[in-house]
Design a protein around this motif. Structure first.
Motif, short mmCIF file in Angstrom:
data_model
loop_
_atom_site.label_atom_id
_atom_site.label_comp_id
_atom_site.label_asym_id
_atom_site.label_seq_id
_atom_site.Cartn_x
_atom_site.Cartn_y
_atom_site.Cartn_z
N ARG A 179 0.86 -1.19 0.00
CA ARG A 179 0.00 0.00 0.00
C ARG A 179 0.89 1.24 0.00
NH1 ARG A 179 -5.07 -0.05 -1.86
NH2 ARG A 179 -6.39 1.57 -0.92
N ALA A 180 0.66 2.11 -0.95
CA ALA A 180 1.49 3.31 -1.08
C ALA A 180 1.05 4.40 -0.12
CB ALA A 180 1.43 3.83 -2.52
N GLU A 181 2.01 5.12 0.42
CA GLU A 181 1.71 6.31 1.22
C GLU A 181 1.33 7.44 0.27
OE1 GLU A 181 5.08 7.26 3.55
OE2 GLU A 181 5.24 5.27 4.48
N PRO A 182 0.65 8.46 0.78
CA PRO A 182 0.34 9.61 -0.06
C PRO A 182 1.60 10.19 -0.71
CG PRO A 182 -0.87 9.75 1.99
CD PRO A 182 0.08 8.59 2.13
N ARG A 235 -3.90 0.70 -7.05
CA ARG A 235 -4.34 1.98 -7.61
C ARG A 235 -3.34 2.44 -8.66
NH1 ARG A 235 -4.67 4.78 -1.86
NH2 ARG A 235 -2.76 3.51 -1.75
N LEU A 236 -3.83 2.70 -9.87
CA LEU A 236 -2.97 3.09 -10.99
C LEU A 236 -3.35 4.50 -11.42
CD1 LEU A 236 -2.09 0.82 -14.02
CD2 LEU A 236 -2.67 3.22 -14.35
N THR A 237 -2.37 5.37 -11.52
CA THR A 237 -2.59 6.77 -11.90
C THR A 237 -1.75 7.11 -13.11
OG1 THR A 237 -3.14 7.50 -9.65
CG2 THR A 237 -2.34 9.17 -11.18
N ALA A 296 -3.79 11.11 -2.77
CA ALA A 296 -4.67 10.07 -2.23
C ALA A 296 -3.96 8.73 -2.11
CB ALA A 296 -5.91 9.92 -3.13
N GLY A 297 -2.87 8.58 -2.86
CA GLY A 297 -2.10 7.34 -2.83
C GLY A 297 -2.30 6.52 -4.08
N ALA A 298 -1.21 6.20 -4.75
CA ALA A 298 -1.26 5.36 -5.95
C ALA A 298 -0.04 4.45 -5.93
CB ALA A 298 -1.27 6.22 -7.21
N GLU A 299 -0.29 3.14 -6.03
CA GLU A 299 0.83 2.20 -6.03
C GLU A 299 1.62 2.27 -7.34
OE1 GLU A 299 -1.46 1.65 -2.86
OE2 GLU A 299 -2.34 1.09 -4.82
N VAL A 300 0.94 2.49 -8.46
CA VAL A 300 1.58 2.45 -9.78
C VAL A 300 1.30 3.77 -10.50
CG1 VAL A 300 1.76 1.25 -11.99
CG2 VAL A 300 1.23 -0.04 -9.89
N VAL A 301 2.35 4.36 -11.05
CA VAL A 301 2.22 5.59 -11.84
C VAL A 301 2.76 5.35 -13.23
CG1 VAL A 301 3.03 7.97 -12.11
CG2 VAL A 301 2.33 7.13 -9.85
N GLU A 342 8.51 18.74 -8.56
CA GLU A 342 8.92 20.10 -8.18
C GLU A 342 7.87 20.79 -7.32
OE1 GLU A 342 9.77 22.01 -11.87
OE2 GLU A 342 11.67 20.92 -12.18
N ARG A 343 6.60 20.43 -7.51
CA ARG A 343 5.52 20.98 -6.69
C ARG A 343 5.42 20.31 -5.32
NH1 ARG A 343 0.27 22.48 -9.58
NH2 ARG A 343 -0.61 21.06 -8.04
N GLY A 344 6.16 19.23 -5.13
CA GLY A 344 6.09 18.49 -3.89
C GLY A 344 4.94 17.51 -3.83
N ASP A 345 4.30 17.25 -4.97
CA ASP A 345 3.16 16.34 -5.01
C ASP A 345 3.55 14.89 -5.27
OD1 ASP A 345 1.06 18.22 -4.55
OD2 ASP A 345 1.35 18.97 -6.59
N CYS A 346 4.81 14.63 -5.55
CA CYS A 346 5.25 13.27 -5.79
C CYS A 346 6.69 13.11 -5.35
CB CYS A 346 5.11 12.92 -7.27
SG CYS A 346 5.52 11.19 -7.67
#
Length: 500
Positions: free
Chosen positions: A127-130, A162-164, A181-186, A198-202
């Motif tokens: 399970r991925a963390e945010p 969860r795939l994003t 929200a958390g995504a295991e696979v990007v 760069e935005r701190g979102d990933c």
């Protein structure tokens, strides 16, 4: 000749490599730095295969032989998939064991599931963390990102993963929200992923499985600086998989820097080796080329026509519509909603002719597409192979036709030699039986048609490219439904989407 071999190809047989005895990476494995495992540079133009010690694990003849989760096997069975494509059967035993893999296979050979099933199986149960994904697939274009997403969605859903999809041309706020929200696979294109970081979102420090798909195109498009910056941020010692249709010096640099004793597989490497694909070079007079193109476009059945520039694409599309041909344009100047709508129309048959620049040369899969036409001959043999890769996919048959004027003949002969292809050559004119025999050409109706235009969208900031470059081919979006199929498509199309 079967699909696993190709004569006169230095990568024609499966090669071996890897470290250990077939097991996954252990906690005590060496920590990898950005320069881990570098070797002296190969001579210019040569690809230096990694020095390998341990044999590859035996190829699998069926999916049931593999150590795949039962949920994945259930989806494969439901989609009627029992036997893996050659590149899947060769690489999956090693990727499932956690070994780095360098895979060479032409588009349409099944690369998506070759890396995707292993990535999902090795991520299952976590399970991925945010903001901290566990697995990453880097691709060069939006269209390829959409195709990978479509192919992997049913398997990810079966495992509760969860795939994003992270690409340019779409709302960055929504993508940031999905990561928070958390995504295991990007599945991501390099520029947009870098923007989100760069935005701190990933953050990539938890990514344990990394895939580079179509690595050669990422290098050709100038993404190497971004790709290396991203790879430097993933978890040291994690598994790396690199898949590419060609292995040139730019890909060599990535292999040397980021893959640790990879198992090297080359299966079905080139369009020139596909026995179900025919290659035709049609000599035409410059004054007759426009009429010849129009008659080919008016054939029964779908066709993709490639031209060099966006302006030429728009002009030909307008002419075809006025001639009674249901045509639509696809190029980097179109908004993402327009491009998505156009592809959906083409896949469902609402549009029969897709007129495109090289933006469509990779990442687009359409079942039963039996003709690709190079109205403008490509300037590079790799572009020819990738354009041609839109047809004769997954064992289907198809033809690649290139229209060549007298001043282009010498260059085309050289390009075919570089591609390792011996084409059928014919002199044709519009209205002649030979043109119809080869391409199905026929006279257009002459009654103008109108294709419902996609709704225009206010331009958004494009996916950022290398520093100082903001304009380049655009990338795809996620448009899957709950079954993982493309709107208007079938479950069979979803399964075949694995043949990327």
């Amino acid at each position: 000749m079967n699909r696993t071999t190709r004569t006169n190809d230095r990568y024609s047989r499966t090669r071996t490599g890897g470290s250990g005895s077939g097991g996954g990476r252990r906690s005590g494995a060496p920590t990898r730095s950005a320069g881990y495992g570098r070797r002296p540079a190969a001579p210019q133009g040569e690809f230096a295969l990694p020095v390998t010690m341990t044999p590859a694990l035996p190829a699998a003849a069926t999916f049931e032989e593999l150590n795949l989760p039962v949920e994945v096997l259930r989806v494969l069975t439901g989609l009627g998939m029992k036997e893996p494509f050659p590149i899947q059967g060769a690489t999956l035993p090693n990727t499932l064991a956690g070994r780095d893999v360098l895979g060479r296979g032409r588009t349409g050979s099944g690369k998506t599931l070759a890396f995707g099933l292993a990535l999902l199986a090795r991520t299952a149960g976590q399970r991925a963390e945010p903001r901290r994904p566990l697995a990453l697939v880097l691709v060069p274009t939006r269209e390829l990102a959409q195709q990978v997403t479509d192919a992997l969605t049913p398997y990810a859903q079966s495992l509760g993963l969860r795939l994003t999809t992270v690409v340019g041309g779409m709302s960055i706020g929504r993508q940031a929200g999905a990561l928070r929200a958390g995504a295991e696979v990007v599945v991501a294109t390099p520029g947009r992923l870098q923007d989100l970081i760069e935005r701190g979102d990933c953050h990539l420090d938890r990514v344990g499985v990394t895939v580079l798909d179509e690595a050669d195109q990422m290098a050709d498009m100038g993404f190497m600086p971004q790709v290396t910056q991203l790879l430097d941020q993933v978890r040291p010692g994690g598994q790396r998989m690199l898949f590419s249709a060609t292995l040139d010096r730019n890909v060599d640099l990535l292999v040397r820097r980021y893959l640790h004793d990879p198992v090297v597989h080359s299966v079905d490497p080139s369009a020139g080796a596909v026995t179900t694909m025919e290659h035709h070079v049609l000599h035409v007079h410059g004054t007759d080329k426009h009429a010849t193109t129009t008659e080919i476009a008016a054939r029964d059945g779908r066709v993709i026509m490639f031209l060099d520039t966006k302006h030429a694409v728009d002009q030909l599309t307008k002419h075809l519509l006025n001639s009674g041909v249901r045509a639509a344009a696809l190029h980097g100047g179109k908004s993402q909603p327009q491009r998505t709508r156009t592809l959906a129309h083409f896949k469902t048959g609402h549009v029969t002719v897709l007129v495109a620049t090289n933006v469509a040369a990779r990442g687009i899969h359409v079942d039963n597409l039996d003709l690709v036409v190079n109205v403008d001959p490509p300037t590079d043999h790799k572009d020819y192979l990738h354009r041609g890769g839109r047809t004769a996919r997954a064992g289907e048959s198809g033809s690649v036709v290139t229209l060549v004027t007298p001043d282009q003949r010498r260059g085309m002969s050289r390009l075919m030699r570089d591609a390792g292809i011996t084409p059928q050559i014919a002199q044709v004119r519009s209205g002649e039986a030979e043109l119809s025999r080869i391409t199905g050409a026929q006279a257009p109706s002459g009654v103008p048609v109108v294709i419902t235009a996609p709704v225009a969208e206010r331009p958004r900031r494009s996916d950022s490219g290398p520093r100082g470059r903001r304009s380049r081919p655009a990338q795809g979006r996620r448009t899957t439904n709950r079954t993982g199929t493309v709107p208007g498509g079938s479950r069979r199309q979803s399964a075949r989407a694995g043949a990327a």
